[in-house]
Design an enzyme around this catalytic site. Structure first.
Site, PDB file in Angstrom:
ATOM      1  N   GLU A  81       7.507  -5.287  10.979  1.00 25.07           N
ATOM      2  CA  GLU A  81       6.770  -5.740   9.813  1.00 25.07           C
ATOM      3  C   GLU A  81       6.548  -7.299  10.214  1.00 25.07           C
ATOM      4  O   GLU A  81       7.308  -7.823  10.476  1.00 25.07           O
ATOM      5  CB  GLU A  81       7.853  -5.313   8.777  1.00 25.07           C
ATOM      6  CG  GLU A  81       7.356  -6.064   7.382  1.00 25.07           C
ATOM      7  CD  GLU A  81       5.864  -5.870   6.893  1.00 25.07           C
ATOM      8  OE1 GLU A  81       5.183  -4.707   6.948  1.00 25.07           O
ATOM      9  OE2 GLU A  81       5.259  -6.989   6.498  1.00 25.07           O
ATOM     10  N   GLN A  82       5.366  -7.648   9.492  1.00 27.34           N
ATOM     11  CA  GLN A  82       4.867  -9.124   9.800  1.00 27.34           C
ATOM     12  C   GLN A  82       5.458  -9.959   8.930  1.00 27.34           C
ATOM     13  O   GLN A  82       5.962 -11.011   9.195  1.00 27.34           O
ATOM     14  CB  GLN A  82       3.313  -9.189   9.711  1.00 27.34           C
ATOM     15  CG  GLN A  82       3.058  -8.885   8.215  1.00 27.34           C
ATOM     16  CD  GLN A  82       1.411  -8.956   8.231  1.00 27.34           C
ATOM     17  OE1 GLN A  82       1.043  -9.527   9.058  1.00 27.34           O
ATOM     18  NE2 GLN A  82       1.006  -8.838   7.002  1.00 27.34           N
TER      19      GLN A  82
ATOM     20  N   ARG B 211       5.609  -0.411  -6.825  1.00 30.62           N
ATOM     21  CA  ARG B 211       5.494  -0.329  -5.515  1.00 30.62           C
ATOM     22  C   ARG B 211       6.814  -1.000  -4.631  1.00 30.62           C
ATOM     23  O   ARG B 211       7.145  -0.477  -3.759  1.00 30.62           O
ATOM     24  CB  ARG B 211       3.981  -1.356  -4.951  1.00 30.62           C
ATOM     25  CG  ARG B 211       3.896  -1.143  -3.430  1.00 30.62           C
ATOM     26  CD  ARG B 211       2.644  -1.947  -3.045  1.00 30.62           C
ATOM     27  NE  ARG B 211       2.485  -2.022  -1.714  1.00 30.62           N
ATOM     28  CZ  ARG B 211       3.147  -2.870  -0.909  1.00 30.62           C
ATOM     29  NH1 ARG B 211       4.237  -3.674  -1.141  1.00 30.62           N
ATOM     30  NH2 ARG B 211       2.968  -2.787   0.455  1.00 30.62           N
TER      31      ARG B 211
ATOM     32  N   TYR C 112       0.480   2.181 -17.712  1.00 27.21           N
ATOM     33  CA  TYR C 112       1.652   3.234 -17.341  1.00 27.21           C
ATOM     34  C   TYR C 112       2.888   2.439 -17.102  1.00 27.21           C
ATOM     35  O   TYR C 112       3.026   1.299 -16.602  1.00 27.21           O
ATOM     36  CB  TYR C 112       1.379   4.286 -16.306  1.00 27.21           C
ATOM     37  CG  TYR C 112       1.144   4.029 -14.912  1.00 27.21           C
ATOM     38  CD1 TYR C 112       1.853   3.291 -14.159  1.00 27.21           C
ATOM     39  CD2 TYR C 112      -0.334   3.679 -14.456  1.00 27.21           C
ATOM     40  CE1 TYR C 112       1.572   2.718 -12.792  1.00 27.21           C
ATOM     41  CE2 TYR C 112      -0.742   3.400 -13.125  1.00 27.21           C
ATOM     42  CZ  TYR C 112       0.311   2.813 -12.473  1.00 27.21           C
ATOM     43  OH  TYR C 112      -0.078   2.356 -11.139  1.00 27.21           O
TER      44      TYR C 112
ATOM     45  N   ASP D 235      -3.232   3.393   4.862  1.00 28.77           N
ATOM     46  CA  ASP D 235      -4.898   2.506   4.828  1.00 28.77           C
ATOM     47  C   ASP D 235      -5.305   2.151   5.908  1.00 28.77           C
ATOM     48  O   ASP D 235      -6.327   2.073   6.051  1.00 28.77           O
ATOM     49  CB  ASP D 235      -4.071   1.334   3.912  1.00 28.77           C
ATOM     50  CG  ASP D 235      -4.174   1.675   2.608  1.00 28.77           C
ATOM     51  OD1 ASP D 235      -4.000   2.876   1.894  1.00 28.77           O
ATOM     52  OD2 ASP D 235      -3.607   0.755   1.584  1.00 28.77           O
TER      53      ASP D 235
HETATM   54  C1  FAD Z   1       1.355  -6.592  -0.778  1.00 24.51           C
HETATM   55  C2  FAD Z   1       0.800  -5.428  -1.208  1.00 24.51           C
HETATM   56  C3  FAD Z   1       0.772  -5.100  -2.553  1.00 24.51           C
HETATM   57  C4  FAD Z   1       0.015  -3.990  -2.828  1.00 24.51           C
HETATM   58  N1  FAD Z   1      -0.060  -3.477  -4.493  1.00 24.51           N
HETATM   59  C5  FAD Z   1      -0.527  -2.454  -4.633  1.00 24.51           C
HETATM   60  C6  FAD Z   1      -0.712  -2.321  -6.149  1.00 24.51           C
HETATM   61  O1  FAD Z   1      -0.353  -3.297  -7.107  1.00 24.51           O
HETATM   62  N2  FAD Z   1      -1.085  -0.950  -6.615  1.00 24.51           N
HETATM   63  C7  FAD Z   1      -1.402  -0.223  -5.671  1.00 24.51           C
HETATM   64  O2  FAD Z   1      -1.789   0.956  -6.142  1.00 24.51           O
HETATM   65  N3  FAD Z   1      -1.232  -0.237  -4.246  1.00 24.51           N
HETATM   66  C8  FAD Z   1      -0.976  -1.416  -3.866  1.00 24.51           C
HETATM   67  N4  FAD Z   1      -0.929  -1.462  -2.536  1.00 24.51           N
HETATM   68  C9  FAD Z   1      -1.440  -0.662  -1.372  1.00 24.51           C
HETATM   69  C10 FAD Z   1      -0.556   0.519  -1.229  1.00 24.51           C
HETATM   70  O3  FAD Z   1       0.781   0.218  -1.180  1.00 24.51           O
HETATM   71  C11 FAD Z   1      -1.072   1.365  -0.333  1.00 24.51           C
HETATM   72  O4  FAD Z   1      -2.463   1.650  -0.509  1.00 24.51           O
HETATM   73  C12 FAD Z   1      -0.496   2.362   0.061  1.00 24.51           C
HETATM   74  O5  FAD Z   1       0.961   2.431  -0.105  1.00 24.51           O
HETATM   75  C13 FAD Z   1      -0.604   2.839   1.804  1.00 24.51           C
HETATM   76  O6  FAD Z   1       0.232   2.102   2.312  1.00 24.51           O
HETATM   77  P1  FAD Z   1       0.290   1.744   3.813  1.00 24.51           P
HETATM   78  O7  FAD Z   1       1.685   1.755   4.339  1.00 24.51           O
HETATM   79  O8  FAD Z   1      -0.793   2.485   4.545  1.00 24.51           O
HETATM   80  O9  FAD Z   1      -0.321   0.235   3.767  1.00 24.51           O
HETATM   81  P2  FAD Z   1       0.394  -1.053   3.067  1.00 24.51           P
HETATM   82  O10 FAD Z   1       1.371  -0.716   1.779  1.00 24.51           O
HETATM   83  O11 FAD Z   1      -0.474  -2.037   2.788  1.00 24.51           O
HETATM   84  O12 FAD Z   1       1.352  -1.678   4.103  1.00 24.51           O
HETATM   85  C14 FAD Z   1       1.168  -2.090   5.338  1.00 24.51           C
HETATM   86  C15 FAD Z   1       2.344  -2.968   5.850  1.00 24.51           C
HETATM   87  O13 FAD Z   1       1.770  -3.563   7.072  1.00 24.51           O
HETATM   88  C16 FAD Z   1       2.183  -4.819   7.230  1.00 24.51           C
HETATM   89  N5  FAD Z   1       1.361  -5.605   8.275  1.00 24.51           N
HETATM   90  C17 FAD Z   1       0.189  -5.640   8.152  1.00 24.51           C
HETATM   91  N6  FAD Z   1      -0.310  -6.161   9.278  1.00 24.51           N
HETATM   92  C18 FAD Z   1       0.550  -6.128  10.253  1.00 24.51           C
HETATM   93  C19 FAD Z   1       0.492  -6.655  11.516  1.00 24.51           C
HETATM   94  N7  FAD Z   1      -0.504  -7.102  12.070  1.00 24.51           N
HETATM   95  N8  FAD Z   1       1.866  -6.668  12.096  1.00 24.51           N
HETATM   96  C20 FAD Z   1       3.088  -6.226  11.445  1.00 24.51           C
HETATM   97  N9  FAD Z   1       2.919  -5.749  10.247  1.00 24.51           N
HETATM   98  C21 FAD Z   1       1.763  -5.697   9.546  1.00 24.51           C
HETATM   99  C22 FAD Z   1       1.895  -5.270   5.858  1.00 24.51           C
HETATM  100  O14 FAD Z   1       2.931  -6.406   5.683  1.00 24.51           O
HETATM  101  C23 FAD Z   1       2.491  -4.416   4.953  1.00 24.51           C
HETATM  102  O15 FAD Z   1       3.853  -4.189   4.851  1.00 24.51           O
HETATM  103  C24 FAD Z   1      -0.242  -3.131  -2.027  1.00 24.51           C
HETATM  104  C25 FAD Z   1      -0.319  -3.251  -0.896  1.00 24.51           C
HETATM  105  C26 FAD Z   1       0.393  -4.439  -0.229  1.00 24.51           C
HETATM  106  C27 FAD Z   1       0.333  -4.768   1.162  1.00 24.51           C
END
Ligand code: FAD
Length: 401
Positions: free
Chosen positions: A34-35, A107, A212, A290
C-alpha cells in the site's frame, strides 16, 4: 505436497484487502503493498447491496460488516422539491429475493474490518508501486524506493489511477462526465430523529442527492451530485465550499437542505467515466476492483464488484495452482462481462436520475410506479442480475483454460 501460490497485491483498499483475505483463506501466501503510510480512515459511506453482503459472507465477514455498518429498513427515492415518493423498496423483500439485505458502512470501517484479517506481516505500507512486468514464470512489481517483489501472480488493486493498469495496458483516457459531487458526514446527534433510517435518494433536474446512516447510526453520510462545467478534479480529498453547496441546492426540499446546513466539512470531486477494458490479465499480472473497472457510482457497485472480484480470483487460483496464467484468463472471462455491463448500466442510471424536463421526469416516475405495482408480485427484477449474484459459488471450472 504442492507449494502454495505466492501472490503480490498492489493496493490496500477494499479490493486489495478483500483479495488478501480470500487468498489467505485458501492457504496462499500473500503480501499487500500500500502506498499510504497507514490505512487511514478516509472517505465517506459505501452502500453494500445484497451481492456485496453475499460476497462478504463467503469471506466470513457479513455479520461483522452488518455490526460495524448500518441496516436501513429500506430504500426510498423522492422528488427533489415536493418530497413525493417515487419509489420505495423494503429490505425484508431483498432478503426474501436475494438471500441478503442491503447495508451501509463507512469506507474506513470497511477497510479496517478487512485489514483485521490480514496479518501485519502480510502488509507493507509506504510501498508505492511504479511498474509491473510479467516474466515467463513470475510477476514482478517495482517500487518507488527501487525495490522489487517477485511472485507467482501480481494483482493490481491500486484503484482508479492504477499504476499497474498503466504499466501493462498503457494510459486510459477517462472523460469528464460534466458532473461533480459534494460529500459530507454529519454527527447524527445534530439531526435528532429528523432523518428516517432509510437509504434515501432525492432526484431532481440536473442532479440527485443520496443520504444514509453509517457506523451503527452514529453518522449520516450524504453525497450530492450536480451537473457542472466548472470543476474537474478527480480527487477524494479536495475540500468543498459549503456556501457554494447551499446555493446550488437552495430550491430543494428543506428536509434535505437542513442536512447541508448542519454539515461542518464537505469535500468535492469531479466524476470521470471510462470505457470497459477489453482485457485485465497479461501473463502473471491481473487487475481487480477500480483499477479494472472504475465505474460511476449510480448503481453503488464500486466496492461490491471489487469484493466479488476478490472471491472469484481466489477461487480460480485455488482451482488451478499449477496454471496461474490460465487461471487469470479464467478469472477475466468470469468477471469482465459482468463488470462491463455494470459500468454501462451505471452510466445509463446517471442519465435517468438527472432528467431535466418535467415531461421526461413525469414519464420516468409513471413508468417506475407501474413497474413497482407489478413488482409487488415479481420483485425489483431490473436489478436482480446484480443483486442475486453469489461470488462465493461461481462455477470456476466451467471455462476452458
Ligand atoms: C481515499 C479514498 C476515498 C474513497 N471514498 C469513497 C467514498 O466516500 N464513497 C465511495 O463510494 N467510494 C469511495 N472510494 C472508492 C471506493 O473505496 C472504491 O470504489 C471501491 O472500494 C473499490 O476499491 P479498490 O480497492 O478497487 O480501490 P480503492 O479503494 O481506490 O483502493 C486502492 C488502494 O490502492 C492504493 N494505491 C494506489 N496506487 C498505488 C500504488 N501505485 N502503489 C501502492 N498502492 C497504491 C491506494 O492508496 C488505495 O489504498 C474511495 C477511495 C479512496 C482511495
Amino acid at each position: 505436497m504442492a507449494r502454495s501460490l505466492r501472490i503480490g497485491v498492489i493496493g490496500g483498499g477494499i479490493g486489495g484487502l478483500a483479495a488478501a483475505r480470500a487468498m489467505l483463506m485458501r492457504g496462499m501466501e500473500v503480501v499487500v503493498f500500500e502506498q499510504a503510510s497507514g490505512l487511514i480512515e478516509f472517505g465517506g459511506g459505501l452502500v453494500l447491496t445484497p451481492n456485496a453482503l453475499t460476497a462478504l459472507r463467503a469471506l466470513g465477514l457479513e455479520e461483522r460488516a452488518l455490526a460495524d455498518g448500518f441496516e436501513s429498513t429500506g430504500q426510498v427515492v423522492r422528488s427533489w422539491r415536493s418530497g413525493r415518493v417515487i419509489l420505495r423498496n423494503s429490505f425484508e423483500r431483498y432478503r426474501a429475493l436475494f438471500g441478503a439485505t442491503s447495508a451501509t458502512i463507512h469506507r474506513g470501517d470497511m477497510q479496517k474490518l478487512l485489514a483485521a484479517f490480514v496479518p501485519e506481516s502480510a502488509l507493507r505500507l509506504a510501498s508505492r508501486c511504479t511498474e509491473v512486468e510479467s516474466r515467463p514464470h513470475a510477476g514482478v512489481a517495482h517500487f518507488a524506493d527501487g525495490s522489487e517483489f517477485e511472485a507467482d501472480v501480481v494483482v493490481g488493486a491500486d484503484g482508479i489511477h492504477s499504476a499497474v493498469r498503466s504499466s501493462v495496458f498503457g494510459p486510459q483516457n477517462p472523460h469528464f462526465t460534466g458532473l461533480m459531487c459534494w460529500r459530507g458526514l454529519v454527527d447524527s446527534r445534530r439531526l435528532p430523529g429528523l432523518v428516517p433510517p432509510e437509504q434515501s435518494a432525492w432526484w431532481g433536474p440536473h442532479g440527485h442527492v443520496v443520504h444514509y446512516y453509517v457506523r451503527r447510526g452514529e453518522l449520516l453520510n450524504w453525497v450530492a451530485h450536480i451537473e457542472t462545467d466548472s470543476w474537474t478534479e478527480e480527487s477524494w480529498s479536495t475540500p468543498g465550499y459549503a456556501p457554494e453547496l447551499r446555493a446550488t441546492y437552495k430550491h430543494w426540499n428543506h428536509q434535505l437542505t437542513r442536512i447541508f446546513e448542519v454539515t461542518e466539512h464537505c469535500y468535492k470531486w469531479a466524476l470521470y467515466d471510462r470505457e470497459p477494458l477489453r482485457e485485465w490479465s497479461r501473463g502473471r499480472v491481473t487487475l481487480l476492483g477500480d483499477s479494472a473497472h472504475a465505474m460511476l457510482p449510480y448503481l453503488a457497485q464500486g466496492a461490491a464488484q471489487s469484493i466479488e472480484d476478490a472471491c472469484v480470483l481466489a477461487a480460480v487460483l485455488a482451482d488451478a495452482p499449477e496454471e496461474p496464467e490460465a487461471a487469470l484468463k479464467r478469472y477475466e472471462g468470469l468477471r469482465l462481462p459482468r463488470t462491463s455491463r455494470i459500468q454501462l448500466g451505471a452510466r445509463e442510471r446517471g442519465r435517468i436520475n438527472h432528467l431535466s424536463s418535467r415531461w421526461s421526469r413525469f414519464r420516468r416516475d409513471a413508468s417506475i410506479a407501474c413497474r413497482n405495482w407489478i413488482g409487488a408480485k415479481t420483485g425489483p427484477q431490473d436489478l436482480a442480475w446484480i443483486y442475486g449474484y453469489d461470488a462465493g459459488n461461481v462455477p470456476t471450472g466451467e471455462l476452458a483454460a
